[in-house]
Design an enzyme around this catalytic site. Sequence first.
Site, PDB file in Angstrom:
ATOM      1  N   THR A 107     124.009   1.745  22.741  1.00 43.40           N
ATOM      2  CA  THR A 107     124.387   2.677  21.548  1.00 43.40           C
ATOM      3  C   THR A 107     125.738   3.132  21.748  1.00 43.40           C
ATOM      4  O   THR A 107     126.394   3.264  22.615  1.00 43.40           O
ATOM      5  CB  THR A 107     123.394   3.889  21.648  1.00 43.40           C
ATOM      6  OG1 THR A 107     122.795   4.067  23.071  1.00 43.40           O
ATOM      7  CG2 THR A 107     121.991   3.455  21.101  1.00 43.40           C
ATOM      8  N   GLY A 108     126.119   3.232  20.503  1.00 43.56           N
ATOM      9  CA  GLY A 108     127.768   3.711  20.377  1.00 43.56           C
ATOM     10  C   GLY A 108     128.564   2.798  20.411  1.00 43.56           C
ATOM     11  O   GLY A 108     129.904   2.940  20.429  1.00 43.56           O
ATOM     12  N   CYS A 109     128.402   1.343  20.968  1.00 43.07           N
ATOM     13  CA  CYS A 109     129.230   0.453  20.561  1.00 43.07           C
ATOM     14  C   CYS A 109     129.332  -0.244  19.471  1.00 43.07           C
ATOM     15  O   CYS A 109     128.347  -0.525  18.730  1.00 43.07           O
ATOM     16  CB  CYS A 109     128.813  -0.616  21.817  1.00 43.07           C
ATOM     17  SG  CYS A 109     129.221  -0.316  23.487  1.00 43.07           S
ATOM     18  N   VAL A 110     130.684  -0.508  19.102  1.00 41.83           N
ATOM     19  CA  VAL A 110     130.910  -0.980  17.763  1.00 41.83           C
ATOM     20  C   VAL A 110     130.976  -2.500  17.826  1.00 41.83           C
ATOM     21  O   VAL A 110     131.186  -3.055  18.727  1.00 41.83           O
ATOM     22  CB  VAL A 110     132.263  -0.503  17.139  1.00 41.83           C
ATOM     23  CG1 VAL A 110     132.442  -0.882  15.765  1.00 41.83           C
ATOM     24  CG2 VAL A 110     132.668   0.880  17.575  1.00 41.83           C
TER      25      VAL A 110
END
Length: 110
Positions: A107-110
């Site tokens: 989560t939070g990775c583009v």
Amino acid sequence: MAYTSNGAAIEADEEGYLTDINQWNEDLAGQIAKDEGITMTPEHWEVVNFLREYYSEYQIAPAVRVLTKAIAKKMGPDKGNNKYLYELFPYGPGKQACKIAGLPKPTGCV
């Protein structure tokens, strides 16, 4: 997208993350790493195995900041820092290492 491991097709999403983490094995990890331009070393395996243990315990793939802190706590500051982790996984230790470990995108990775 699919990988082939031991003669079986293993489904992955369009970014190369496995759709079923239970199909992961070390041969497949080596193949994903090769596709990513990485030659697995004991240091790479240490991070991949750490991620799999973390996921098994928390049911989530850690974002890079959490990963760095957790590795520092378990393996010491020499390994728990961005410079070391980015040398192993240049496209992002969270994103790339999780892909090789057969885990979902953090989560939070583009």
